[in-house]
Scaffold this motif. Structure first.
Motif, mmCIF file in Angstrom:
data_model
loop_
_atom_site.group_PDB
_atom_site.id
_atom_site.type_symbol
_atom_site.label_atom_id
_atom_site.label_comp_id
_atom_site.label_asym_id
_atom_site.label_seq_id
_atom_site.Cartn_x
_atom_site.Cartn_y
_atom_site.Cartn_z
ATOM 1 N N THR A 1 0.795 -1.234 0.000
ATOM 2 C CA THR A 1 0.000 0.000 0.000
ATOM 3 C C THR A 1 0.824 1.279 0.000
ATOM 4 O O THR A 1 0.250 2.374 -0.062
ATOM 5 C CB THR A 1 -0.908 0.027 1.238
ATOM 6 O OG1 THR A 1 -0.096 -0.087 2.421
ATOM 7 C CG2 THR A 1 -1.904 -1.129 1.194
ATOM 8 N N ARG A 2 2.139 1.179 0.062
ATOM 9 C CA ARG A 2 2.970 2.384 0.194
ATOM 10 C C ARG A 2 3.879 2.553 -1.021
ATOM 11 O O ARG A 2 4.222 1.580 -1.706
ATOM 12 C CB ARG A 2 3.820 2.331 1.475
ATOM 13 C CG ARG A 2 3.021 2.078 2.743
ATOM 14 C CD ARG A 2 3.812 2.417 3.980
ATOM 15 N NE ARG A 2 4.070 3.859 4.084
ATOM 16 C CZ ARG A 2 3.177 4.746 4.528
ATOM 17 N NH1 ARG A 2 1.980 4.352 4.911
ATOM 18 N NH2 ARG A 2 3.490 6.031 4.591
ATOM 19 N N SER B 1 0.865 9.848 -4.727
ATOM 20 C CA SER B 1 -0.089 10.160 -3.667
ATOM 21 C C SER B 1 -1.496 9.718 -4.039
ATOM 22 O O SER B 1 -2.247 9.218 -3.196
ATOM 23 C CB SER B 1 -0.066 11.662 -3.378
ATOM 24 O OG SER B 1 -0.940 11.987 -2.324
ATOM 25 N N SER C 1 -1.775 5.658 -4.069
ATOM 26 C CA SER C 1 -1.537 5.027 -2.762
ATOM 27 C C SER C 1 -2.386 5.648 -1.657
ATOM 28 O O SER C 1 -2.159 5.368 -0.475
ATOM 29 C CB SER C 1 -0.060 5.146 -2.384
ATOM 30 O OG SER C 1 0.288 6.497 -2.130
ATOM 31 N N ALA D 1 -0.307 7.408 0.973
ATOM 32 C CA ALA D 1 0.669 6.650 1.765
ATOM 33 C C ALA D 1 2.022 6.677 1.069
ATOM 34 O O ALA D 1 2.496 5.673 0.524
ATOM 35 C CB ALA D 1 0.191 5.219 1.959
ATOM 36 N N VAL D 2 2.660 7.855 1.081
ATOM 37 C CA VAL D 2 3.924 8.078 0.382
ATOM 38 C C VAL D 2 5.024 8.358 1.393
ATOM 39 O O VAL D 2 4.876 9.248 2.236
ATOM 40 C CB VAL D 2 3.806 9.252 -0.610
ATOM 41 C CG1 VAL D 2 5.143 9.517 -1.294
ATOM 42 C CG2 VAL D 2 2.728 8.958 -1.653
ATOM 43 N N ASP D 3 6.102 7.609 1.297
ATOM 44 C CA ASP D 3 7.280 7.849 2.125
ATOM 45 C C ASP D 3 8.274 8.676 1.321
ATOM 46 O O ASP D 3 8.662 8.286 0.213
ATOM 47 C CB ASP D 3 7.929 6.526 2.545
ATOM 48 C CG ASP D 3 7.001 5.685 3.401
ATOM 49 O OD1 ASP D 3 6.414 6.244 4.344
ATOM 50 O OD2 ASP D 3 6.850 4.482 3.111
ATOM 51 N N HIS E 1 10.529 -1.825 3.776
ATOM 52 C CA HIS E 1 9.231 -1.862 4.455
ATOM 53 C C HIS E 1 8.331 -2.886 3.754
ATOM 54 O O HIS E 1 8.211 -2.876 2.520
ATOM 55 C CB HIS E 1 8.577 -0.487 4.427
ATOM 56 C CG HIS E 1 7.431 -0.328 5.365
ATOM 57 N ND1 HIS E 1 6.225 -0.963 5.169
ATOM 58 C CD2 HIS E 1 7.301 0.384 6.522
ATOM 59 C CE1 HIS E 1 5.399 -0.655 6.142
ATOM 60 N NE2 HIS E 1 6.019 0.162 6.976
ATOM 61 N N ASP F 1 5.284 -3.108 3.262
ATOM 62 C CA ASP F 1 4.133 -2.574 2.535
ATOM 63 C C ASP F 1 4.523 -1.754 1.307
ATOM 64 O O ASP F 1 3.642 -1.232 0.612
ATOM 65 C CB ASP F 1 3.276 -1.702 3.463
ATOM 66 C CG ASP F 1 2.510 -2.520 4.490
ATOM 67 O OD1 ASP F 1 2.281 -3.717 4.223
ATOM 68 O OD2 ASP F 1 2.170 -1.972 5.552
ATOM 69 N N THR F 2 5.821 -1.606 1.027
ATOM 70 C CA THR F 2 6.255 -0.761 -0.088
ATOM 71 C C THR F 2 6.030 -1.460 -1.421
ATOM 72 O O THR F 2 6.545 -2.550 -1.663
ATOM 73 C CB THR F 2 7.736 -0.373 0.048
ATOM 74 O OG1 THR F 2 7.902 0.395 1.247
ATOM 75 C CG2 THR F 2 8.194 0.457 -1.141
#
Length: 374
Positions: free
Chosen positions: A92-93, A109, A112, A115-117, A138, A140-141
């Protein structure tokens, strides 16, 4: 007699050469039919598209089946990021560098749900590899997006090290090469790559996508006969894009050295102006771009005054929605976001043109400072 206009804002678009204009006319003459149909005219148009894809694929170092022509660069980013994200079900990221262009940040953005790192960058614009490592590892990435080179400051990322991290983590690496293809050699390490023909002197209206055979990608929109160019692809624009890139590549190394030397002269000349701070890596950079921040000045009057002198330059965010929107790239680096000038050279810029710009610049800066203090 007024001096001839000098265009120094070729970061993102460049004048179209006579050879590219000829290719566009040839495409209009021979590629007007729908390449998806079976008539002789359509087969001729399809051959032009296939030839264009093949020429671009050769330069990118991939098989022509792995190159797709989108009907715009924004669509290319949306389809690549959305398609890879959809294929990574359960993740999800998305991880991105802080200085990616707006098209990447907005697409990431959107797909996702925010959910952006964001990976920090250093003072010269290089992405923090520890941050990339943490993001890629991670669970979830879904994907990581790191550009080949920055469209405002010219800093070239260390993609070999980035790709080593993402490959080890089993996470696809999406590379924005919209500022670099046609100026330096194509990067070797990526799972998906996007390029922009306008940056190498082609007409607008085509986006280039390359996908490795191993890259999983799923459409997340209504079915279309061509997911990259719904409706139709412009055959003349495809042909012109390929010819313009071939023309750049034929003289790539010599032109890159020449522009690198010109930018070195520009950097040295700007550094002698009071209150100027040059941004970006002075060595690991694109050959044709340079940006400087001017202390206590706004970019708009600098650009306007230079334009009245017959010299076109850029300022603000190179990908912002407004001409003088503050640059998120400079902000992420800790540099001044206002009062910056961005220079982008094209093959037609000469030593004499650089002399003229450097001679005019101090007088323009002084005039703007005087008018702001009045």
């Amino acid at each position: 007699m007024p001096a001839q206009r000098l265009f120094l804002d070729a970061g993102g678009s460049a004048p179209i050469s006579p050879r590219t204009a000829d290719a566009l006319r040839a495409g209009l003459a021979d590629g007007w039919a729908d390449p998806r149909r079976l008539t002789a005219e359509s087969r001729r148009a399809r051959a032009l598209v296939d030839g264009a894809r093949g020429a671009i694929a050769e330069i990118l170092g991939v098989h022509h089946d792995n190159v797709h022509l989108a009907s715009s660069v924004p669509l290319a980013f949306e389809r690549v990021i959305g398609g890879i994200f959809a294929a990574r079900r359960g993740r999800t990221r998305i991880g991105v560098s802080a200085i990616e262009r707006d098209l990447v940040l907005e697409a990431a953005s959107f797909v996702s749900s925010g959910a952006v790192d964001t990976f920090a960058v250093g003072a010269e614009g290089h992405v923090d590899l520890d941050a990339v490592r943490a993001g890629a590892s991670h669970p979830d990435t879904a994907l990581v997006a790191v550009q080949h080179a920055n469209h405002e400051i010219g800093t070239v990322q260390r993609l070999d090290e980035v790709a080593e991290i993402t490959t080890g983590a089993g996470v696809p690496l999406v590379v924005d090469a919209t500022a670099s293809i046609g100026h330096v050699s194509a990067p070797e390490h990526w799972d998906a790559l996007i390029a922009d023909p306008t940056d190498w002197g082609a007409p607008a209206g085509i986006g280039v996508v390359a996908l490795r055979p191993r890259t999983r990608w799923l459409p997340h929109w209504p079915e279309s006969s061509d997911p990259w160019a719904p409706g139709a692809l412009s055959v003349p624009l495809a042909l012109a894009a390929a010819v313009a890139l071939q023309e750049r590549i034929e003289n790539l190394e010599a032109e890159a050295r020449r522009q690198h030397d010109l930018v070195d002269r520009i950097r040295a000349g700007m550094a002698r102006v009071e209150g100027v701070h040059l941004v970006g890596d002075a060595v690991e950079r694109l050959p044709h771009l340079v940006t400087a921040a001017f202390l206590y000045l706004d970019g708009e009057p600098l650009v306007s005054r230079l334009d009245r002198e017959g010299i076109a330059v850029g300022s603000g965010s190179a990908c912002g929605k407004a001409a003088f929107e503050p640059s998120h790239v400079l902000a992420a680096m800790g540099a001044l976001t206002h009062g910056n000038l961005r220079i982008g050279l094209h093959p037609g810029v000469t030593d004499q043109d650089v002399d003229r710009f450097l001679a005019v610049l101090p007088r323009v800066v002084e005039h703007v400072r005087d008018s702001m203090s009045a």
